[in-house]
Design a protein around this motif. Structure first.
Motif, PDB file in Angstrom:
ATOM      1  N   LEU A 168       0.769  -1.032   0.028  1.00  9.03           N
ATOM      2  CA  LEU A 168       0.170   0.350   0.035  1.00  9.03           C
ATOM      3  C   LEU A 168       0.888   1.308  -0.216  1.00  9.03           C
ATOM      4  CD1 LEU A 168      -2.664  -1.184   2.551  1.00  9.03           C
ATOM      5  CD2 LEU A 168      -3.323  -0.310   0.057  1.00  9.03           C
ATOM      6  N   THR A 169       0.528   2.451  -0.966  1.00 15.42           N
ATOM      7  CA  THR A 169       0.738   3.874  -0.450  1.00 15.42           C
ATOM      8  C   THR A 169       0.323   3.976   1.341  1.00 15.42           C
ATOM      9  OG1 THR A 169       1.530   3.755  -2.249  1.00 15.42           O
ATOM     10  CG2 THR A 169       2.069   5.983  -1.309  1.00 15.42           C
ATOM     11  N   CYS A 170       1.312   4.785   1.503  1.00 20.53           N
ATOM     12  CA  CYS A 170       0.883   5.433   3.600  1.00 20.53           C
ATOM     13  C   CYS A 170       0.496   7.064   2.942  1.00 20.53           C
ATOM     14  CB  CYS A 170       2.233   4.936   4.393  1.00 20.53           C
ATOM     15  SG  CYS A 170       1.826   6.423   5.570  1.00 20.53           S
ATOM     16  N   THR A 171      -0.521   6.510   3.202  1.00 18.74           N
ATOM     17  CA  THR A 171      -1.336   8.235   3.361  1.00 18.74           C
ATOM     18  C   THR A 171      -0.996   8.820   4.340  1.00 18.74           C
ATOM     19  OG1 THR A 171      -3.172   7.863   5.146  1.00 18.74           O
ATOM     20  CG2 THR A 171      -4.070   6.773   3.142  1.00 18.74           C
ATOM     21  N   GLU A 172       0.202   8.937   5.003  1.00 18.30           N
ATOM     22  CA  GLU A 172       0.723  10.349   5.858  1.00 18.30           C
ATOM     23  C   GLU A 172       1.834  10.441   5.158  1.00 18.30           C
ATOM     24  OE1 GLU A 172      -0.902  11.346   8.611  1.00 18.30           O
ATOM     25  OE2 GLU A 172      -2.795  10.180   8.358  1.00 18.30           O
ATOM     26  N   CYS A 173       2.867   9.168   5.080  1.00 17.85           N
ATOM     27  CA  CYS A 173       4.095   9.719   4.202  1.00 17.85           C
ATOM     28  C   CYS A 173       4.653   9.471   3.099  1.00 17.85           C
ATOM     29  CB  CYS A 173       5.649   8.662   5.467  1.00 17.85           C
ATOM     30  SG  CYS A 173       5.170   7.544   4.970  1.00 17.85           S
ATOM     31  N   GLY A 174       3.519   8.682   2.113  1.00 18.10           N
ATOM     32  CA  GLY A 174       3.397   8.569   0.709  1.00 18.10           C
ATOM     33  C   GLY A 174       4.446   7.027   0.083  1.00 18.10           C
ATOM     34  N   HIS A 175       4.640   6.791   1.785  1.00 21.59           N
ATOM     35  CA  HIS A 175       6.072   5.611   1.333  1.00 21.59           C
ATOM     36  C   HIS A 175       5.158   4.483   0.628  1.00 21.59           C
ATOM     37  CE1 HIS A 175       8.799   1.987   2.083  1.00 21.59           C
ATOM     38  NE2 HIS A 175       7.992   1.813   2.446  1.00 21.59           N
ATOM     39  N   ALA A 176       5.545   3.574  -0.315  1.00 20.66           N
ATOM     40  CA  ALA A 176       4.763   2.593  -0.749  1.00 20.66           C
ATOM     41  C   ALA A 176       5.291   1.718  -0.598  1.00 20.66           C
ATOM     42  CB  ALA A 176       4.553   2.728  -2.361  1.00 20.66           C
ATOM     43  N   GLY A 177       5.154   0.575   0.091  1.00 19.97           N
ATOM     44  CA  GLY A 177       6.123  -0.850   0.023  1.00 19.97           C
ATOM     45  C   GLY A 177       4.419  -2.154   1.352  1.00 19.97           C
ATOM     46  N   TYR A 178       4.858  -2.566   1.736  1.00 23.65           N
ATOM     47  CA  TYR A 178       4.178  -3.833   2.188  1.00 23.65           C
ATOM     48  C   TYR A 178       3.949  -2.853   3.363  1.00 23.65           C
ATOM     49  CZ  TYR A 178       4.130  -7.941  -0.379  1.00 23.65           C
ATOM     50  OH  TYR A 178       4.543  -8.553  -1.606  1.00 23.65           O
ATOM     51  N   CYS A 179       2.735  -2.786   4.205  1.00 25.43           N
ATOM     52  CA  CYS A 179       2.376  -2.305   5.369  1.00 25.43           C
ATOM     53  C   CYS A 179       1.373  -3.534   6.496  1.00 25.43           C
ATOM     54  CB  CYS A 179       1.318  -0.963   4.902  1.00 25.43           C
ATOM     55  SG  CYS A 179       1.642  -0.017   4.526  1.00 25.43           S
ATOM     56  N   VAL A 180       1.476  -3.706   7.431  1.00 26.61           N
ATOM     57  CA  VAL A 180       1.541  -4.494   8.078  1.00 26.61           C
ATOM     58  C   VAL A 180      -0.278  -4.444   8.855  1.00 26.61           C
ATOM     59  CG1 VAL A 180       1.173  -5.831  10.273  1.00 26.61           C
ATOM     60  CG2 VAL A 180       3.432  -5.365   9.166  1.00 26.61           C
ATOM     61  N   GLU A 181      -1.146  -5.681   8.627  1.00 23.54           N
ATOM     62  CA  GLU A 181      -2.631  -5.269   8.826  1.00 23.54           C
ATOM     63  C   GLU A 181      -2.768  -5.367  10.667  1.00 23.54           C
ATOM     64  OE1 GLU A 181      -6.894  -7.028   8.468  1.00 23.54           O
ATOM     65  OE2 GLU A 181      -5.322  -7.195   5.815  1.00 23.54           O
ATOM     66  N   VAL A 182      -3.578  -4.292  10.777  1.00 18.97           N
ATOM     67  CA  VAL A 182      -4.082  -4.507  12.189  1.00 18.97           C
ATOM     68  C   VAL A 182      -5.523  -4.454  12.773  1.00 18.97           C
ATOM     69  CG1 VAL A 182      -1.868  -3.964  13.556  1.00 18.97           C
ATOM     70  CG2 VAL A 182      -3.537  -1.879  13.093  1.00 18.97           C
ATOM     71  N   TYR A 183      -5.974  -4.264  13.048  1.00 16.23           N
ATOM     72  CA  TYR A 183      -7.821  -4.068  13.750  1.00 16.23           C
ATOM     73  C   TYR A 183      -7.920  -2.734  13.958  1.00 16.23           C
ATOM     74  CZ  TYR A 183      -9.245  -8.609  11.307  1.00 16.23           C
ATOM     75  OH  TYR A 183      -9.263  -9.340  10.704  1.00 16.23           O
ATOM     76  N   ALA A 184      -8.315  -2.038  13.815  1.00 17.24           N
ATOM     77  CA  ALA A 184      -8.733  -1.047  14.457  1.00 17.24           C
ATOM     78  C   ALA A 184     -10.360  -0.560  14.590  1.00 17.24           C
ATOM     79  CB  ALA A 184      -8.221   0.190  13.467  1.00 17.24           C
ATOM     80  N   LYS A 185     -10.793  -1.119  15.144  1.00 19.86           N
ATOM     81  CA  LYS A 185     -12.223  -0.972  14.789  1.00 19.86           C
ATOM     82  C   LYS A 185     -12.978   0.623  16.121  1.00 19.86           C
ATOM     83  CE  LYS A 185     -16.468  -4.258  16.369  1.00 19.86           C
ATOM     84  NZ  LYS A 185     -17.176  -4.606  14.944  1.00 19.86           N
ATOM     85  N   ASN A 186     -12.263   1.208  16.414  1.00 19.46           N
ATOM     86  CA  ASN A 186     -12.519   2.144  16.981  1.00 19.46           C
ATOM     87  C   ASN A 186     -12.048   3.943  16.590  1.00 19.46           C
ATOM     88  OD1 ASN A 186     -14.256   0.620  18.788  1.00 19.46           O
ATOM     89  ND2 ASN A 186     -12.132   0.054  20.696  1.00 19.46           N
ATOM     90  N   GLU A 187     -10.996   3.207  15.210  1.00 22.78           N
ATOM     91  CA  GLU A 187     -10.664   4.216  14.597  1.00 22.78           C
ATOM     92  C   GLU A 187     -11.526   5.991  13.606  1.00 22.78           C
ATOM     93  OE1 GLU A 187      -7.642   5.362  14.362  1.00 22.78           O
ATOM     94  OE2 GLU A 187      -6.152   3.843  15.400  1.00 22.78           O
ATOM     95  N   ALA A 188     -11.293   6.408  14.500  1.00 23.79           N
ATOM     96  CA  ALA A 188     -12.439   7.607  14.229  1.00 23.79           C
ATOM     97  C   ALA A 188     -12.794   7.347  12.504  1.00 23.79           C
ATOM     98  CB  ALA A 188     -11.957   9.260  14.559  1.00 23.79           C
ATOM     99  N   ALA A 189     -11.539   7.441  12.206  1.00 23.84           N
ATOM    100  CA  ALA A 189     -11.681   8.278  10.284  1.00 23.84           C
ATOM    101  C   ALA A 189     -11.729   7.274   9.957  1.00 23.84           C
ATOM    102  CB  ALA A 189     -10.163   8.729   9.707  1.00 23.84           C
ATOM    103  N   ASP A 190     -12.181   6.102   8.770  1.00 25.83           N
ATOM    104  CA  ASP A 190     -12.644   5.323   8.592  1.00 25.83           C
ATOM    105  C   ASP A 190     -13.460   5.272   6.631  1.00 25.83           C
ATOM    106  OD1 ASP A 190     -13.194   2.456   7.804  1.00 25.83           O
ATOM    107  OD2 ASP A 190     -15.013   2.312   8.971  1.00 25.83           O
ATOM    108  N   PRO A 191     -11.907   5.639   5.995  1.00 26.34           N
ATOM    109  CA  PRO A 191     -12.015   6.049   4.634  1.00 26.34           C
ATOM    110  C   PRO A 191     -13.343   4.354   3.476  1.00 26.34           C
ATOM    111  CG  PRO A 191     -10.230   6.037   4.959  1.00 26.34           C
ATOM    112  CD  PRO A 191     -10.697   5.933   6.300  1.00 26.34           C
ATOM    113  N   ILE A 192     -12.550   3.108   4.668  1.00 26.48           N
ATOM    114  CA  ILE A 192     -12.862   2.641   3.296  1.00 26.48           C
ATOM    115  C   ILE A 192     -14.525   1.988   3.828  1.00 26.48           C
ATOM    116  CG2 ILE A 192     -12.946   0.275   3.722  1.00 26.48           C
ATOM    117  CD1 ILE A 192     -10.143  -0.269   4.951  1.00 26.48           C
TER     118      ILE A 192
END
Length: 245
Positions: free
Chosen positions: A221-245
């Protein structure tokens, strides 16, 4: 520096000889040396790499993902994040088991010394069982839904192969596409990703997740914070406020 044959590598990592040879053909683990007779020889570094590959397989990564991670510039950071998340998961499981054990001991003591069990203890048990039930239920729903939409499609495909009409298969295939997208959207709505470059947790747009390769552990994926493109580790964030998905 020690040198190991294919058989010795397999024995030290508790895998088959065929597995070591297969990793060679997939470009994951080439021998450091070939004798004149064509015998593969591996070094201590190769042994460490094979152990790492086996570990990544155990935590759920595909061979393509492992190869991509090992070849990427930020492979060390991605691996650290993956192992950190696995440690957190195991720690949570250990804590949950410890709590369950304490609850069982408490109940056993009450049963031995009294004819009744306090209401708060019963409440704790019910809460624990309910949480476990929800986790199992969510996983079962994903598997069952995937099977349900696959059965008609493969049935019509078999019918077509054995001389039936092709139209039912095409219609079923077209219908299953939006259904599959909805199932994927449901799964990823509670997912977030850790960037290996800036360590920030971000939630990509659903369309970006669909276009990527990877597994439930790591995706490109491409990080929405720093723009880095590479493998990113998936975690569960059920309580995150921002949810563009």
């Amino acid at each position: 520096m020690s040198k190991y044959t294919t058989g010795e590598m397999a024995k030290l990592c508790n895998v088959s000889v065929r597995t070591v040879q297969f990793y060679d053909t997939r470009g994951l683990l080439h021998p450091s040396e070939l004798t004149e007779g064509g015998r593969r020889l591996y070094t201590d570094d190769d042994l460490t790499k094979l152990r790492l590959i086996c570990t990544l397989k155990i935590i759920g990564l595909s061979l393509d993902s492992i190869k991509g991670i090992l070849e990427s510039k930020s492979s060390g950071k991605v691996l650290s994040l993956l192992l950190d998340e696995q440690m957190k998961l195991l720690s949570d499981e250990i804590e949950e088991r410890r709590n369950q054990l304490e609850t069982i001991k408490t109940i056993r003591d009450y049963v031995s010394n009294s004819a009744t069990i306090p209401v708060n203890t019963i409440g704790d048990i019910e809460h624990m069982m309910e949480n476990n039930k929800k986790v199992r239920s969510r996983f079962r729903r994903l598997v069952v839904n995937a099977c349900i939409i696959s059965i008609p499609q493969y049935s019509f495909l078999a019918w077509w192969i054995f001389g039936g009409p092709w139209l039912p298969f095409v219609i079923c295939f077209l219908v299953n596409i939006p259904i599959g997208i909805l199932l994927a959207k449901h799964y990823f709505k509670d997912a977030a990703f850790i960037c290996a470059e800036c360590n920030s947790v971000f939630k990509p747009a659903f369309k970006d997740v669909l276009r990527t390769s990877g597994t439930i552990k790591a995706r490109w994926l491409t990080c929405t914070e720093c723009g880095h493109a590479g493998y990113c580790v998936e975690v569960y964030a059920k309580n995150e406020a921002a949810d563009p998905i």
